[in-house]
Write a protein that holds these residues in place. Structure first.
Motif, PDB file in Angstrom:
ATOM      1  N   ILE A  65       0.817  -1.220   0.000  1.00 46.98           N
ATOM      2  CA  ILE A  65       0.000   0.000   0.000  1.00 46.98           C
ATOM      3  C   ILE A  65       0.847   1.266   0.000  1.00 46.98           C
ATOM      4  N   SER A  66       2.071   1.175   0.561  1.00 50.14           N
ATOM      5  CA  SER A  66       2.899   2.377   0.688  1.00 50.14           C
ATOM      6  C   SER A  66       3.724   2.672  -0.552  1.00 50.14           C
ATOM      7  N   LEU A  67       4.140   1.608  -1.264  1.00 47.89           N
ATOM      8  CA  LEU A  67       5.044   1.805  -2.406  1.00 47.89           C
ATOM      9  C   LEU A  67       4.466   1.285  -3.721  1.00 47.89           C
ATOM     10  N   LYS A  68       4.149  -0.002  -3.763  1.00 43.37           N
ATOM     11  CA  LYS A  68       3.783  -0.631  -5.035  1.00 43.37           C
ATOM     12  C   LYS A  68       2.467  -0.118  -5.611  1.00 43.37           C
ATOM     13  N   ASN A  69       1.450   0.002  -4.754  1.00 47.54           N
ATOM     14  CA  ASN A  69       0.131   0.414  -5.248  1.00 47.54           C
ATOM     15  C   ASN A  69      -0.195   1.878  -4.966  1.00 47.54           C
ATOM     16  N   ALA A  70       0.791   2.619  -4.479  1.00 44.34           N
ATOM     17  CA  ALA A  70       0.543   4.028  -4.136  1.00 44.34           C
ATOM     18  C   ALA A  70       0.466   4.870  -5.405  1.00 44.34           C
ATOM     19  N   ASN A  71      -0.449   5.823  -5.400  1.00 44.46           N
ATOM     20  CA  ASN A  71      -0.635   6.729  -6.529  1.00 44.46           C
ATOM     21  C   ASN A  71      -0.351   8.170  -6.103  1.00 44.46           C
ATOM     22  N   LYS A  72      -0.232   9.029  -7.096  1.00 48.12           N
ATOM     23  CA  LYS A  72       0.012  10.439  -6.828  1.00 48.12           C
ATOM     24  C   LYS A  72      -1.133  11.022  -5.998  1.00 48.12           C
ATOM     25  N   GLY A  73      -0.781  11.711  -4.932  1.00 46.95           N
ATOM     26  CA  GLY A  73      -1.787  12.323  -4.066  1.00 46.95           C
ATOM     27  C   GLY A  73      -2.127  11.505  -2.839  1.00 46.95           C
ATOM     28  N   ASP A  74      -1.756  10.194  -2.824  1.00 45.08           N
ATOM     29  CA  ASP A  74      -2.004   9.361  -1.644  1.00 45.08           C
ATOM     30  C   ASP A  74      -1.136   9.832  -0.485  1.00 45.08           C
ATOM     31  N   VAL A  75      -1.633   9.671   0.719  1.00 47.49           N
ATOM     32  CA  VAL A  75      -0.900  10.119   1.911  1.00 47.49           C
ATOM     33  C   VAL A  75      -0.694   8.943   2.860  1.00 47.49           C
ATOM     34  N   TRP A  76       0.509   8.872   3.398  1.00 46.15           N
ATOM     35  CA  TRP A  76       0.943   7.757   4.257  1.00 46.15           C
ATOM     36  C   TRP A  76       1.023   8.208   5.714  1.00 46.15           C
ATOM     37  N   PHE A  77       0.606   7.328   6.629  1.00 45.75           N
ATOM     38  CA  PHE A  77       0.637   7.622   8.062  1.00 45.75           C
ATOM     39  C   PHE A  77       1.320   6.474   8.800  1.00 45.75           C
ATOM     40  N   HIS A  78       2.100   6.821   9.820  1.00 41.69           N
ATOM     41  CA  HIS A  78       2.766   5.806  10.643  1.00 41.69           C
ATOM     42  C   HIS A  78       3.117   6.413  11.994  1.00 41.69           C
ATOM     43  N   ALA A  79       2.892   5.639  13.058  1.00 43.05           N
ATOM     44  CA  ALA A  79       3.247   6.107  14.402  1.00 43.05           C
ATOM     45  C   ALA A  79       4.738   6.421  14.453  1.00 43.05           C
ATOM     46  N   GLN A  80       5.103   7.560  15.005  1.00 42.91           N
ATOM     47  CA  GLN A  80       6.490   7.992  15.045  1.00 42.91           C
ATOM     48  C   GLN A  80       7.274   7.204  16.092  1.00 42.91           C
ATOM     49  N   GLU A  81       8.438   6.687  15.680  1.00 46.22           N
ATOM     50  CA  GLU A  81       9.334   5.964  16.573  1.00 46.22           C
ATOM     51  C   GLU A  81       8.645   4.793  17.272  1.00 46.22           C
ATOM     52  N   SER A  82       7.728   4.147  16.566  1.00 43.76           N
ATOM     53  CA  SER A  82       7.019   3.008  17.156  1.00 43.76           C
ATOM     54  C   SER A  82       6.639   2.017  16.065  1.00 43.76           C
ATOM     55  N   PRO A  83       6.842   0.707  16.293  1.00 41.32           N
ATOM     56  CA  PRO A  83       6.412  -0.279  15.301  1.00 41.32           C
ATOM     57  C   PRO A  83       4.905  -0.221  15.108  1.00 41.32           C
ATOM     58  N   GLY A  84       4.470  -0.450  13.882  1.00 41.48           N
ATOM     59  CA  GLY A  84       3.030  -0.431  13.629  1.00 41.48           C
ATOM     60  C   GLY A  84       2.696  -0.598  12.164  1.00 41.48           C
ATOM     61  N   SER A  85       1.404  -0.591  11.882  1.00 39.97           N
ATOM     62  CA  SER A  85       0.913  -0.731  10.506  1.00 39.97           C
ATOM     63  C   SER A  85       1.076   0.571   9.734  1.00 39.97           C
ATOM     64  N   HIS A  86       1.259   0.435   8.432  1.00 37.85           N
ATOM     65  CA  HIS A  86       1.209   1.592   7.546  1.00 37.85           C
ATOM     66  C   HIS A  86      -0.265   1.869   7.232  1.00 37.85           C
ATOM     67  N   VAL A  87      -0.638   3.116   7.215  1.00 36.21           N
ATOM     68  CA  VAL A  87      -2.000   3.525   6.860  1.00 36.21           C
ATOM     69  C   VAL A  87      -1.894   4.488   5.683  1.00 36.21           C
ATOM     70  N   VAL A  88      -2.652   4.205   4.626  1.00 36.19           N
ATOM     71  CA  VAL A  88      -2.610   5.056   3.423  1.00 36.19           C
ATOM     72  C   VAL A  88      -4.033   5.437   3.041  1.00 36.19           C
TER      73      VAL A  88
END
Length: 582
Positions: free
Chosen positions: A480-503
């Motif tokens: 979701i973060s790299l392969k299928n990401a398109n222009k304008g998509d926004v990525w979220f991730h907890a700072q300095e903490s393991p977790g899921s990527h949210v797009v």
């Protein structure tokens, strides 16, 4: 790594499996005879190394039966239509081809013998052309497909002479049945005095006396005969036979005769209450109030139990591997940090060497000492960059391990997935970390990679209707973060903490402030920091994300970013509400 312990303690405290005994076998066969005699063999597939699934066609439709010769759970049960298996085993092909066009006209089981014989003919009233024999005998269980002369066409497991001198059997051999059962055949014709005398010949326990005297007496049947209460039943069957009271004898004899009457009259029903996990013979008004089908109920019972056991095993194996790898990485990190701290001596080593050479007349020994100090300082200087890279590597590996443990914990606690789906999710997660966490010995070679990265994605709708994607494992994070990401998509991730990527996908609309807020809350909830009231979350356009060369799946770097303060509790509420309305 607390998730493994918590899961085993809270979710898998009791995985006791009730073996299919003669009583449950007779109950299932009684039901199946009414349903599939006669019927036509239509489909055969092998579900695992010790089980096959057969579909029989009747005028009312298909009936699926599962036959298993697994040592720990040999059984014959009815099942719901299973998913189609990719690829056919040799065993299923031979049964399918050999039984093509034949009608099942007999389901034979004699006395208290746990051998079932399926008889096939060209026509319902014709002579037998093929036989399928299922032997339910614990670790000696087996499945055999025979021709009309009862020669073995194919077999579940070959029994070599080195494995059994009593009854070796292989393809092409003439089939002969297992040795006759030991003990007396239970009969209602025995008087109370005869019955009691047979059981009191030796001063042994009640359990031993019944099982050594009579055929077809399983430990679970004994519990059912003894009492409706598990504690009372176990206490009674472990008493010495001569310590039974007159009341105990009378109650046992009454239950004994009731059991035999139900066998003779095929008065069966199923209940999952009582001293054993289940029972299939009646007690008082049990049958009158039960409408459950025995075969299909037992099919679900064994399926759920075996899946729970498989889930426990795969979870335990992966958790153990993660713990071991984490301990190794933490140890290596401490060592590298310790070595790196020594590089702080570079300046002092140069200074000390300079002071020696600045002496008016340094001796040869002093010059050698200065040269040694210079050499040591240069060595530290060269190693400083390498040690820093190693420290960063071990930190990244620890983050990767912690993230894997987080995904594993999420899979186990996910109430929206069945046990079989959880098993596949853990297998997929295991594939993600092959070569990065698991050693070569721990990697099980598979013919194909499971391609459920995109099919099992967790997708929600934002407040304004945009698609939000959440990675449930490393491969999905990368997808979701790299392969299928398109222009304008926004990525979220907890700072300095393991977790899921949210797009959040912007392709069909403009991202609004409430959308960004809920994405940040979800990223906080799907992180190791979800117990905090507030979590700092990074927000980065997907176009600013990169994957370092050689990095593990899901690892990304970013060039820009904005920090948002998120509330994990809001993310949890939004997920629950969305799941409820879905």
């Amino acid at each position: 790594m607390t998730s493994a312990n918590n899961y085993q303690d809270n979710h898998m405290s009791d995985l006791r499996l009730q073996m299919m005994d003669i009583t449950s076998l007779k109950a299932v066969l009684s039901e199946l005879r009414k349903k599939v005699i006669p019927s036509r063999l239509e489909k055969v597939q092998q579900s695992d190394t010790h089980s096959i699934q057969i579909a029989f066609r009747t005028l009312k439709g298909l009936t699926w039966i599962e036959l298993s010769w697994h040592a720990e759970s040999p059984r014959i049960v009815e099942i719901e239509a299973p998913p189609r298996k990719i690829g056919e085993s040799t065993l299923s092909k031979q049964i399918q081809c050999g039984g093509r066009g034949l009608a099942l006209i007999q389901l034979k089981q004699d006395g208290f013998d746990r051998t079932v014989e399926f008889g096939f003919a060209i026509r319902p009233k014709g002579s037998f052309e093929k036989f399928l024999v299922l032997e339910l005998m614990g670790r000696h269980s087996n499945l055999l497909f025979l021709d009309k002369k009862k020669k073995v066409i194919t077999i579940g497991k070959q029994i070599r002479a080195t494995q059994s001198r009593l009854r070796p059997i292989s393809t092409g051999d003439l089939y002969f049945p297992p040795p006759p059962l030991q003990g007396l055949e239970p009969k209602r014709s025995y008087s109370f005095k005869e019955w009691k005398t047979q059981l009191t010949l030796l001063p042994i326990t009640v359990k031993e006396a019944f099982q050594e005297t009579y055929q077809g007496i399983s430990p679970n049947l004994l519990l059912q005969l003894a009492s409706n209460d598990k504690y009372s039943a176990e206490k009674l069957i472990n008493l010495k036979i001569n310590d039974l009271t007159d009341k105990n004898w009378e109650d046992l004899f009454s239950s004994w005769n009731k059991w035999l009457k139900d066998l003779e009259e095929e008065n069966f029903c199923i209940s999952f209450h009582g001293p054993s996990p289940y029972r299939v013979w009646s007690q008082e008004t049990l049958c009158a109030s039960s409408n459950e089908k025995i075969g299909i109920s037992l099919g679900k019972y064994y399926k759920n139990h075996l899946e729970a056991k498989a889930l426990k095993q795969i979870f335990k194996t992966l958790s153990k591997a993660l713990c071991k790898k984490k301990e190794a990485e933490e140890k290596n990190l401490i060592e590298q940090v310790k070595l790196y701290s020594q590089t702080n001596q570079i300046k002092s080593l140069y200074t000390k060497a300079d002071e020696i050479l600045c002496l008016s007349k340094p001796s040869k020994e002093k010059v050698k000492e200065a040269q040694k100090l210079y050499s040591q300082a240069k060595k530290f200087k060269r190693s400083k960059l390498i040690l820093k890279e190693r420290i960063n590597h071990h930190k990244e590996m620890l983050r990767f391990i912690n993230e894997t443990d987080l995904f594993l914990d999420y899979i186990i606690k996910n109430k929206n997935e069945s046990q079989s789906e959880k098993i596949e999710s853990i297998k997929s997660l295991k594939e993600d970390i092959e070569g990065f966490i698991l050693s070569k010995q721990q990697i099980v070679k598979r013919k194909y990679k499971s391609n459920n990265a995109s099919t099992n994605l967790l997708q929600l709708k934002s407040p304004s209707g945009l698609t939000i994607q959440i990675g449930k494992n490393h491969r999905q994070n990368e997808l979701i973060s790299l392969k299928n990401a398109n222009k304008g998509d926004v990525w979220f991730h907890a700072q300095e903490s393991p977790g899921s990527h949210v797009v959040i996908k912007a392709v069909n609309g403009t991202i609004k402030e409430p959308d960004l807020k809920i994405c940040a809350d979800l990223a906080a909830f799907f992180s190791k920091a979800k117990q905090n009231n507030k979590v700092s979350v990074l927000m980065v356009p997907t176009s600013k994300l990169n994957k370092p060369k050689g990095a593990a799946p899901g690892m990304v770097t970013h060039r820009e970013g904005k920090v948002l303060w998120a509330e994990p509790s809001n993310g949890e509420k939004y997920l629950e509400q969305f799941t409820k309305n879905a």
